[in-house]
Design a protein around this motif. Sequence first.
Motif, mmCIF file in Angstrom:
data_model
loop_
_atom_site.group_PDB
_atom_site.id
_atom_site.type_symbol
_atom_site.label_atom_id
_atom_site.label_comp_id
_atom_site.label_asym_id
_atom_site.label_seq_id
_atom_site.Cartn_x
_atom_site.Cartn_y
_atom_site.Cartn_z
ATOM 1 N N ALA A 152 0.749 -1.264 -0.094
ATOM 2 C CA ALA A 152 0.089 -0.069 -0.040
ATOM 3 C C ALA A 152 0.667 1.262 0.046
ATOM 4 O O ALA A 152 0.288 2.369 0.045
ATOM 5 C CB ALA A 152 -0.885 0.025 1.243
ATOM 6 N N GLN B 223 4.340 -0.146 -3.876
ATOM 7 C CA GLN B 223 3.519 0.443 -4.978
ATOM 8 C C GLN B 223 4.224 1.556 -5.611
ATOM 9 O O GLN B 223 4.268 1.685 -7.002
ATOM 10 C CB GLN B 223 2.291 1.117 -4.452
ATOM 11 N N GLU C 192 -6.062 -2.737 2.468
ATOM 12 C CA GLU C 192 -7.349 -2.370 1.838
ATOM 13 C C GLU C 192 -7.069 -1.430 0.503
ATOM 14 O O GLU C 192 -7.905 -1.543 -0.243
ATOM 15 C CB GLU C 192 -8.414 -1.838 2.682
ATOM 16 N N ARG C 193 -6.246 -0.355 0.772
ATOM 17 C CA ARG C 193 -5.972 0.569 -0.445
ATOM 18 C C ARG C 193 -4.676 1.049 -0.057
ATOM 19 O O ARG C 193 -3.901 0.810 1.137
ATOM 20 C CB ARG C 193 -7.042 1.603 -0.323
ATOM 21 N N ILE C 194 -4.427 1.905 -1.161
ATOM 22 C CA ILE C 194 -2.993 2.499 -1.145
ATOM 23 C C ILE C 194 -3.165 3.619 0.032
ATOM 24 O O ILE C 194 -4.039 4.475 0.035
ATOM 25 C CB ILE C 194 -2.625 2.896 -2.457
ATOM 26 N N HIS C 195 -2.153 3.999 0.693
ATOM 27 C CA HIS C 195 -2.261 5.122 1.741
ATOM 28 C C HIS C 195 -2.340 6.488 0.744
ATOM 29 O O HIS C 195 -1.746 6.541 -0.140
ATOM 30 C CB HIS C 195 -0.803 5.138 2.548
ATOM 31 N N LYS D 63 -6.108 3.869 -9.680
ATOM 32 C CA LYS D 63 -6.727 2.614 -10.051
ATOM 33 C C LYS D 63 -5.767 1.307 -9.497
ATOM 34 O O LYS D 63 -6.181 0.296 -9.574
ATOM 35 C CB LYS D 63 -6.717 2.538 -11.489
ATOM 36 N N GLU D 64 -4.692 1.767 -8.635
ATOM 37 C CA GLU D 64 -3.887 0.562 -7.948
ATOM 38 C C GLU D 64 -4.516 0.228 -6.862
ATOM 39 O O GLU D 64 -5.298 0.929 -6.267
ATOM 40 C CB GLU D 64 -2.613 1.201 -7.783
ATOM 41 N N PHE D 65 -4.198 -1.012 -6.607
ATOM 42 C CA PHE D 65 -4.783 -1.432 -5.424
ATOM 43 C C PHE D 65 -3.744 -2.539 -4.654
ATOM 44 O O PHE D 65 -3.186 -3.208 -5.363
ATOM 45 C CB PHE D 65 -6.274 -2.209 -5.600
#
Length: 137
Positions: A16, A20, A45-48, A64-66
């Motif tokens: 995250a 990434q 759950e998601r990128i910071h 759009k990244e995860f």
Amino acid sequence: MVNHAPEVLFVCVHNAGRSQMAAALLDHHAQGRVKVRSAGSAPGERIHPNVVEAMAELGFDMAKEFPKPLTDQAVQAADVVITMGCGDACPFYPGKRYLDWEVPDPAGRTLEETRPIRDDIERRALALLEELVPVVP
């Protein structure tokens, strides 16, 4: 002789932040000369949000990244596996090149604290790129 683009896998715990940023930066600078993936040993759950914002400053859209899970297949496909704080959670396969980049985790940091992390990762990614696919004058 089959000549293929080297494949790099960046791994951190939550996928995250660090991994990434590293994947986006290396992919951008490589311009198709290197296959790049990232994964997490315990994906978040998601990128910071601070990472999304820091990367947006350089023109990267991380919306759009995860976070993606680390799989044995991803490690087996990689020529170089770069760990970023995942410790012993990364599977080890003989014959793979492993590097450990000691980079602070941007989780919970401010944008101002995230920028130097991003910039350090970019310097490392550029050095790795030069090593993997040197530019011939």
